[in-house]
Design a protein around this motif. Structure first.
Motif, PDB file in Angstrom:
ATOM      1  N   TYR A  27       0.584  10.771 -27.574  1.00 49.90           N
ATOM      2  CA  TYR A  27      -0.333   9.878 -28.298  1.00 49.90           C
ATOM      3  C   TYR A  27      -0.143   8.406 -27.935  1.00 49.90           C
ATOM      4  O   TYR A  27      -0.913   7.556 -28.394  1.00 49.90           O
ATOM      5  N   PHE A  28       0.843   8.079 -27.116  1.00 48.30           N
ATOM      6  CA  PHE A  28       1.101   6.674 -26.799  1.00 48.30           C
ATOM      7  C   PHE A  28      -0.096   5.987 -26.124  1.00 48.30           C
ATOM      8  O   PHE A  28      -0.434   4.856 -26.480  1.00 48.30           O
ATOM      9  N   PRO A  29      -0.756   6.620 -25.139  1.00 45.56           N
ATOM     10  CA  PRO A  29      -1.910   5.936 -24.531  1.00 45.56           C
ATOM     11  C   PRO A  29      -3.037   5.660 -25.525  1.00 45.56           C
ATOM     12  O   PRO A  29      -3.759   4.671 -25.378  1.00 45.56           O
ATOM     13  N   TYR A  30      -3.189   6.516 -26.533  1.00 46.37           N
ATOM     14  CA  TYR A  30      -4.224   6.276 -27.532  1.00 46.37           C
ATOM     15  C   TYR A  30      -3.915   5.008 -28.319  1.00 46.37           C
ATOM     16  O   TYR A  30      -4.822   4.221 -28.632  1.00 46.37           O
ATOM     17  N   ALA A  31      -2.638   4.822 -28.644  1.00 44.22           N
ATOM     18  CA  ALA A  31      -2.258   3.606 -29.361  1.00 44.22           C
ATOM     19  C   ALA A  31      -2.474   2.372 -28.498  1.00 44.22           C
ATOM     20  O   ALA A  31      -2.950   1.338 -28.984  1.00 44.22           O
ATOM     21  N   ALA A  45       8.637   0.700 -30.549  1.00 44.11           N
ATOM     22  CA  ALA A  45       9.602   1.118 -29.529  1.00 44.11           C
ATOM     23  C   ALA A  45       9.260   2.499 -28.980  1.00 44.11           C
ATOM     24  O   ALA A  45       9.482   2.776 -27.798  1.00 44.11           O
ATOM     25  N   LYS A  46       8.712   3.371 -29.812  1.00 46.37           N
ATOM     26  CA  LYS A  46       8.286   4.687 -29.332  1.00 46.37           C
ATOM     27  C   LYS A  46       7.194   4.534 -28.274  1.00 46.37           C
ATOM     28  O   LYS A  46       7.229   5.215 -27.240  1.00 46.37           O
ATOM     29  N   VAL A  47       6.231   3.670 -28.546  1.00 41.61           N
ATOM     30  CA  VAL A  47       5.143   3.464 -27.595  1.00 41.61           C
ATOM     31  C   VAL A  47       5.661   2.871 -26.289  1.00 41.61           C
ATOM     32  O   VAL A  47       5.068   3.050 -25.225  1.00 41.61           O
ATOM     33  N   PRO A 100       6.237  13.854 -37.467  1.00 41.68           N
ATOM     34  CA  PRO A 100       5.003  13.980 -36.671  1.00 41.68           C
ATOM     35  C   PRO A 100       3.771  13.413 -37.364  1.00 41.68           C
ATOM     36  O   PRO A 100       2.683  13.402 -36.771  1.00 41.68           O
ATOM     37  N   GLY A 101       3.909  12.937 -38.601  1.00 43.87           N
ATOM     38  CA  GLY A 101       2.760  12.463 -39.352  1.00 43.87           C
ATOM     39  C   GLY A 101       2.016  11.290 -38.738  1.00 43.87           C
ATOM     40  O   GLY A 101       0.787  11.351 -38.580  1.00 43.87           O
ATOM     41  N   PRO A 102       2.701  10.182 -38.386  1.00 42.51           N
ATOM     42  CA  PRO A 102       1.968   9.036 -37.837  1.00 42.51           C
ATOM     43  C   PRO A 102       1.158   9.370 -36.588  1.00 42.51           C
ATOM     44  O   PRO A 102      -0.019   8.988 -36.484  1.00 42.51           O
ATOM     45  N   GLY A 103       1.761  10.074 -35.644  1.00 41.14           N
ATOM     46  CA  GLY A 103       1.030  10.440 -34.432  1.00 41.14           C
ATOM     47  C   GLY A 103      -0.140  11.353 -34.725  1.00 41.14           C
ATOM     48  O   GLY A 103      -1.222  11.220 -34.128  1.00 41.14           O
ATOM     49  N   ALA A 104       0.049  12.289 -35.662  1.00 37.84           N
ATOM     50  CA  ALA A 104      -1.046  13.197 -36.016  1.00 37.84           C
ATOM     51  C   ALA A 104      -2.208  12.430 -36.641  1.00 37.84           C
ATOM     52  O   ALA A 104      -3.379  12.696 -36.340  1.00 37.84           O
ATOM     53  N   PRO A 162      -4.442  -1.530 -29.298  1.00 34.14           N
ATOM     54  CA  PRO A 162      -3.118  -2.001 -29.742  1.00 34.14           C
ATOM     55  C   PRO A 162      -3.013  -2.245 -31.238  1.00 34.14           C
ATOM     56  O   PRO A 162      -1.927  -2.127 -31.813  1.00 34.14           O
ATOM     57  N   MET A 163      -4.131  -2.570 -31.884  1.00 31.73           N
ATOM     58  CA  MET A 163      -4.091  -2.788 -33.332  1.00 31.73           C
ATOM     59  C   MET A 163      -3.645  -1.536 -34.093  1.00 31.73           C
ATOM     60  O   MET A 163      -3.117  -1.624 -35.207  1.00 31.73           O
ATOM     61  N   THR A 164      -3.842  -0.363 -33.475  1.00 27.11           N
ATOM     62  CA  THR A 164      -3.465   0.874 -34.164  1.00 27.11           C
ATOM     63  C   THR A 164      -1.948   1.030 -34.272  1.00 27.11           C
ATOM     64  O   THR A 164      -1.480   1.871 -35.032  1.00 27.11           O
ATOM     65  N   ILE A 165      -1.195   0.231 -33.530  1.00 36.16           N
ATOM     66  CA  ILE A 165       0.257   0.262 -33.694  1.00 36.16           C
ATOM     67  C   ILE A 165       0.618  -0.160 -35.113  1.00 36.16           C
ATOM     68  O   ILE A 165       1.604   0.323 -35.692  1.00 36.16           O
ATOM     69  N   LEU A 166      -0.179  -1.055 -35.704  1.00 38.86           N
ATOM     70  CA  LEU A 166       0.031  -1.422 -37.104  1.00 38.86           C
ATOM     71  C   LEU A 166      -0.166  -0.210 -38.011  1.00 38.86           C
ATOM     72  O   LEU A 166       0.554  -0.038 -39.010  1.00 38.86           O
TER      73      LEU A 166
END
Length: 532
Positions: free
Chosen positions: A303-307, A228-230, A265-269, A311-315
């Motif tokens: 960091y949303f565009p990087y994910a 949902a953040k993405v 901030p851990g996951p995005g970092a 798309p697999m990095t959303i996992l």
């Protein structure tokens, strides 16, 4: 210049509807975050368990502990002549109790009312919410978020009944008395009806959170939160849902884990760190700078565009987020007030207070950030390494996967795919429309903070370097546009909404607030006007 779009699919319309509702929820909270932080620091310093808890008499007056009176809810303040150690925050009589009981909910109600019906809506919403507050025994954040908009809508409908029908000279009399009478009636309704209903709703929601914690299922919230953040629902989730529930938990326990479910901030970092080592092309070169902005500045959406580029990095984000939540749940970590923006600096301030557990709690929160980043980094690294050769080949063939990810990001925010490729058209149209001097430029986004603030800073520096004077560059929420800006800059998917709020302004659409070629064209347009 305006942007037009073709009708979207049902799914796109539904996403846009959810986004707008979420934006409205967060819009009630975001402008008042400074007040939450002020309250958090007051509790951190002056309650009996605070840093200055033993500093008599100042701390005694500000924190309201020791032999001070406690509040007997609902009803008047009654002296109990007992030590307030261990009392809930809403029972402190100094600044702590009145701020969380009255100030913060009333600020939310007033902001909601102004969003719907200006000053009159804000005033009536505040009056009505007062009835909800005094008729209940818990801080009424959810009550303010419901009664505030409801009261403002009632005021708006009431004003329409006699719009244009009031005889000259009687406008002030009618307006003041009608708002006062409606506010009185709604406050009575809030006292007898809304208050008990909101208590029931709060109990249900609080029970649901407690149930998830008891079954150790709270980390599963990351399955919803991280995707949902993405999709740019982060403000809605954090400030529209977790903040009011978390503040109610703070009144009882001094801290809440809910403040860290979305804001950690851990996951995005971890994601950006993995792209810094194992990414390719522009994604790799830009990731270190994005990491600084995300981790220290707290702007998670960078960091949303990087994910979306992978798309697999959303996992990986889900796994990292769940790890952080699980760490705080098992070890009892939490924040004393919302970390907004989600910067490690804000997290540190909100986790280090004695009421929240002091250094021990801070270390737990730090551990949750480190573990969340580590898990996300490791999984993302595996994903990127597995496709590294393929990505290099695509990069060498001229594929712009990261640019495509930025476009996909705008699509996830509600932009129809038929206009995603027309990135050059808006600036050209804007230049042709600049027939009046440009003196005020506004960057507008949903919340009016974060990304729009960064974009405003970038353009402000470009204008300064160009030696142009007399041009003001600011940022604000789209809902607060009042039509006075000469030029409004938004991300593509938000231009239609900005145009509706400020139809006489020049509108420029960009795909990325941080780095857009449109800024140079805007600077050139302003410079050309200066030379005429």
């Amino acid at each position: 210049m305006t942007t037009t779009s073709s009708p979207g699919s049902g799914l796109s319309k539904a996403r846009l509807g959810v986004q707008r509702f979420g934006t409205f929820l967060s819009g009630m909270i975001m402008p008042n975050i400074a007040a939450f932080i002020a309250w958090g620091f007051i509790t951190m310093l002056f309650i009996s368990a605070g840093w200055l808890g033993g500093w008599y008499p100042v701390a005694d007056l500000l924190g309201g502990f020791g032999d001070a009176a406690q509040i007997n809810w609902p009803g008047a303040m009654t002296a109990l002549a007992q030590d307030a150690d261990g009392a809930t925050f809403s029972q402190y009589v100094g600044l702590v109790g009145p701020m969380i009981t009255y100030l913060l909910p009333l600020l939310i109600a007033n902001t909601a009312g102004r969003m719907i019906h200006g000053e009159r809506g804000g005033v009536v919403a505040t009056i009505a919410t007062m009835g909800v507050i005094v008729g209940t025994s818990i801080p009424m954040f959810l009550g303010a978020m419901i009664m505030g908009p409801f009261a403002a809508l009632m005021t708006k409908w009431m004003d329409r009944l006699w719009e244009g029908k009031i005889k000259p000279g009687f406008e002030m009399l009618v307006n003041n008395f009608s708002a006062g009478i409606l506010g009185m009636l709604l406050s009575i309704l809030g006292f007898f009806v809304f208050g008990p209903v909101i208590i029931g709703v709060s109990n249900v929601l609080g029970g649901a959170v407690a149930w998830l914690v008891s079954l150790h299922l709270l980390p599963l919230a990351s399955i919803i939160v991280e995707p949902a953040k993405v999709l740019f629902l982060n403000n809605a989730i954090n400030h529209g849902v977790f903040t009011p529930l978390g503040l109610e938990q703070v009144t009882e326990a001094g801290k809440s884990i809910l403040f860290l479910i979305e804001a950690n901030p851990g996951p995005g970092a971890g994601l950006l760190l993995a792209f810094s080592f194992f990414g390719v092309g522009l994604a790799k070169s830009s990731a270190p700078g994005a990491l600084v902005i995300q981790f220290l500045g707290g702007i998670h959406e960078i960091y949303f565009p990087y994910a979306l580029a992978k798309p697999m990095t959303i996992l990986a984000l889900i796994a990292g987020g769940a790890t952080g939540v699980a760490t705080n749940m098992v070890l009892g970590g939490g924040l004393a007030f919302p970390a907004a923006p989600g910067s490690i600096i804000a997290v540190t301030a909100a986790a280090s207070g004695p009421a929240a557990g002091g250094i021990g709690n801070l270390l737990v929160v730090y551990l949750s950030v480190v573990l969340a980043a580590a898990v996300t980094f490791l999984i993302t690294a595996v994903i990127l390494r597995a496709s590294h050769k393929r990505d290099l080949a695509a990069e060498g063939a001229g594929a712009d996967s990261f640019g495509a990810a930025i476009s996909q990001t705008t699509a996830n925010k509600g932009k129809e795919s038929s206009v995603l490729g027309t990135l050059g058209a808006p600036a050209a149209a804007a230049t042709a429309s600049a027939t009046t001097p440009i003196r005020t430029v506004v960057f507008a986004c949903d919340a009016g903070m974060g990304s729009s603030a960064m974009g405003a800073s970038v353009l402000r520096n470009k204008i300064k370097k160009a030696g142009i004077e007399g041009v003001t560059v600011t940022n604000q929420a789209i809902a607060n546009l009042d039509g006075t800006a000469d030029l409004v800059i938004t991300q593509q998917q938000l231009t239609d909404r900005a145009t509706a709020k400020s139809p006489n302004s020049i509108h420029v659409s960009v795909d990325n607030f941080m780095n857009s070629p449109k800024y140079d064209e805007v600077v050139e347009m302003v410079r050309n006007q200066e030379e005429k």
